[in-house]
Design an enzyme around this catalytic site. Structure first.
Site, PDB file in Angstrom:
ATOM      1  N   LYS A  13       0.874  -1.098  -0.042  1.00 55.24           N
ATOM      2  CA  LYS A  13       0.048  -0.044   0.058  1.00 55.24           C
ATOM      3  C   LYS A  13       0.751   1.575  -0.259  1.00 55.24           C
ATOM      4  O   LYS A  13       0.493   2.286  -0.861  1.00 55.24           O
ATOM      5  CB  LYS A  13      -0.898  -0.002   1.278  1.00 55.24           C
ATOM      6  N   ARG A  87      -9.408   0.750   8.618  1.00 56.59           N
ATOM      7  CA  ARG A  87      -8.856  -0.490   9.361  1.00 56.59           C
ATOM      8  C   ARG A  87     -10.059  -1.232  10.039  1.00 56.59           C
ATOM      9  O   ARG A  87      -9.786  -2.247  10.322  1.00 56.59           O
ATOM     10  CB  ARG A  87      -7.751  -0.484   9.993  1.00 56.59           C
ATOM     11  N   ARG A 121      12.234  -5.801   5.427  1.00 59.48           N
ATOM     12  CA  ARG A 121      11.958  -4.298   5.132  1.00 59.48           C
ATOM     13  C   ARG A 121      12.659  -3.459   5.952  1.00 59.48           C
ATOM     14  O   ARG A 121      12.830  -3.526   7.234  1.00 59.48           O
ATOM     15  CB  ARG A 121      10.360  -4.426   5.361  1.00 59.48           C
ATOM     16  N   ARG A 154      11.104  -1.671  11.510  1.00 56.87           N
ATOM     17  CA  ARG A 154      10.026  -1.350  12.124  1.00 56.87           C
ATOM     18  C   ARG A 154      10.076  -2.317  13.531  1.00 56.87           C
ATOM     19  O   ARG A 154       9.993  -3.411  13.021  1.00 56.87           O
ATOM     20  CB  ARG A 154       8.789  -1.277  11.465  1.00 56.87           C
ATOM     21  N   ARG A 165      -0.461  -9.251  13.171  1.00 55.92           N
ATOM     22  CA  ARG A 165      -0.669  -8.365  12.337  1.00 55.92           C
ATOM     23  C   ARG A 165      -1.593  -8.704  11.202  1.00 55.92           C
ATOM     24  O   ARG A 165      -2.521  -8.341  10.764  1.00 55.92           O
ATOM     25  CB  ARG A 165       0.205  -7.237  11.691  1.00 55.92           C
TER      26      ARG A 165
HETATM   27  P1  ADP Z   1       1.230  -2.059   8.059  1.00 56.10           P
HETATM   28  O1  ADP Z   1       0.045  -1.832   6.828  1.00 56.10           O
HETATM   29  O2  ADP Z   1       2.425  -2.535   7.215  1.00 56.10           O
HETATM   30  O3  ADP Z   1       0.650  -3.156   8.902  1.00 56.10           O
HETATM   31  P2  ADP Z   1       0.985   0.605   8.849  1.00 56.10           P
HETATM   32  O4  ADP Z   1       2.299   1.547   8.874  1.00 56.10           O
HETATM   33  O5  ADP Z   1      -0.133   1.059   8.028  1.00 56.10           O
HETATM   34  O6  ADP Z   1       1.324  -0.829   8.672  1.00 56.10           O
HETATM   35  O7  ADP Z   1       0.398   0.538  10.270  1.00 56.10           O
HETATM   36  C1  ADP Z   1       1.363   0.104  11.269  1.00 56.10           C
HETATM   37  C2  ADP Z   1       0.389   0.119  12.662  1.00 56.10           C
HETATM   38  O8  ADP Z   1      -0.121   1.330  13.101  1.00 56.10           O
HETATM   39  C3  ADP Z   1      -0.781  -0.834  12.641  1.00 56.10           C
HETATM   40  O9  ADP Z   1      -0.246  -2.225  13.142  1.00 56.10           O
HETATM   41  C4  ADP Z   1      -1.510  -0.241  13.844  1.00 56.10           C
HETATM   42  O10 ADP Z   1      -1.043  -0.462  15.041  1.00 56.10           O
HETATM   43  C5  ADP Z   1      -1.303   1.244  13.592  1.00 56.10           C
HETATM   44  N1  ADP Z   1      -2.418   1.809  12.797  1.00 56.10           N
HETATM   45  C6  ADP Z   1      -2.233   2.368  11.484  1.00 56.10           C
HETATM   46  N2  ADP Z   1      -3.386   2.717  10.916  1.00 56.10           N
HETATM   47  C7  ADP Z   1      -4.391   2.268  11.775  1.00 56.10           C
HETATM   48  C8  ADP Z   1      -5.759   2.354  11.960  1.00 56.10           C
HETATM   49  N3  ADP Z   1      -6.446   2.887  10.826  1.00 56.10           N
HETATM   50  N4  ADP Z   1      -6.563   1.785  12.874  1.00 56.10           N
HETATM   51  C9  ADP Z   1      -5.851   1.501  13.817  1.00 56.10           C
HETATM   52  N5  ADP Z   1      -4.701   1.249  13.894  1.00 56.10           N
HETATM   53  C10 ADP Z   1      -3.918   1.782  12.924  1.00 56.10           C
END
Ligand code: ADP
Length: 214
Positions: A13, A87, A121, A154, A165
């Site tokens: 994404k 999400r 990554r 990360r 996740r």
């Molecule tokens: P990825 O898609 O690789 O898991 P992101 O960088 O989008 O990584 O998100 C990392 C973390 O940030 C998630 O695992 C969560 O803890 C938090 N997070 C991000 N966006 C949201 C969201 N819309 N709602 C709840 N938690 C979120």
């Protein structure tokens, strides 16, 4: 107008959102980047969410809605690509009351491919550029090509956090895809292909949607 990129962790994404920023002039709102920045800054929100994010769980809707409210206000009137939001169903329902979502592009990739991409990554702590030890190494080891800052792994990219996740994605986020299917706004691209191929598919899709950036 808003385009949403959805997909499991590792689906690409962020990479494709960056492509839309570079090639089509979108503004990107990436909730993961925003939350990690708050953690780095040690802000009140950052302290509250650090443990949750590092363990691979979702941050509460209350916090996310506040983050989005601020970001949407900053980018009002522009073409926006959302990466990492919504999400949960609650977040999707909230968003539909705030803004016009033009379409949701689901970058659909298989489990093994996702794990392979997340392991290895590296991200830039400053500009959030994404690298991969094997697939897309930086020119100079450990240093960002774009802004010369230090690259980091990360905390939630370790093997045991990845499975948390992926489970969270299946349980909480996959149902959001149905929400958009029912609204006729769902589009799928094959996320198992190369970055360039996925970008081409997304570009073609935006052409079909007759999407004009402002
Ligand atoms: P990825 O898609 O690789 O898991 P992101 O960088 O989008 O990584 O998100 C990392 C973390 O940030 C998630 O695992 C969560 O803890 C938090 N997070 C991000 N966006 C949201 C969201 N819309 N709602 C709840 N938690 C979120």
């Amino acid at each position: 107008m808003i385009i949403i990129l959805m997909g499991a962790p590792g689906a690409g994404k962020g990479t494709q959102a960056d492509f839309l920023v570079r090639s089509k002039g979108f503004k990107k709102i990436a909730t993961g980047d925003i939350l990690r920045r708050q953690i780095e800054l040690g802000s009140a929100i950052g302290k509250q969410i650090e443990d949750i994010v590092n363990k691979g769980h979702l941050v509460s809707d209350d916090i996310l809605l506040e983050v989005l409210r601020v970001s949407l206000r900053e980018e009002a009137g522009k073409s926006i690509v959302l990466d990492g939001f919504p999400r949960t169903l609650g977040q999707a329902q909230w968003l539909s009351k705030q803004s016009d979502v033009a379409g949701v592009i689901h970058i659909d990739a298989e489990g093994e491919e996702l794990v392979r991409r997340i392991e290895g990554r590296l991200i830039c702590g400053t500009c959030h550029a994404v690298y991969h030890l094997r697939e897309k190494p930086p020119r100079k080891e450990g240093i960002c090509d774009r802004c010369a800052s230090q690259l980091i792994v990360r905390k939630d990219d370790s093997r045991n956090k990845i499975s948390v996740r992926l489970d969270t994605y299946e349980n909480e986020t996959a149902p959001v895809l149905n929400f958009y299917k029912e609204l006729g706004k769902y589009f799928r691209v094959d996320g198992n292909r190369s970055t360039e191929q996925v970008s081409r598919e997304i570009e073609a899709l935006l052409g079909q949607l007759n999407f004009v950036t402002v």
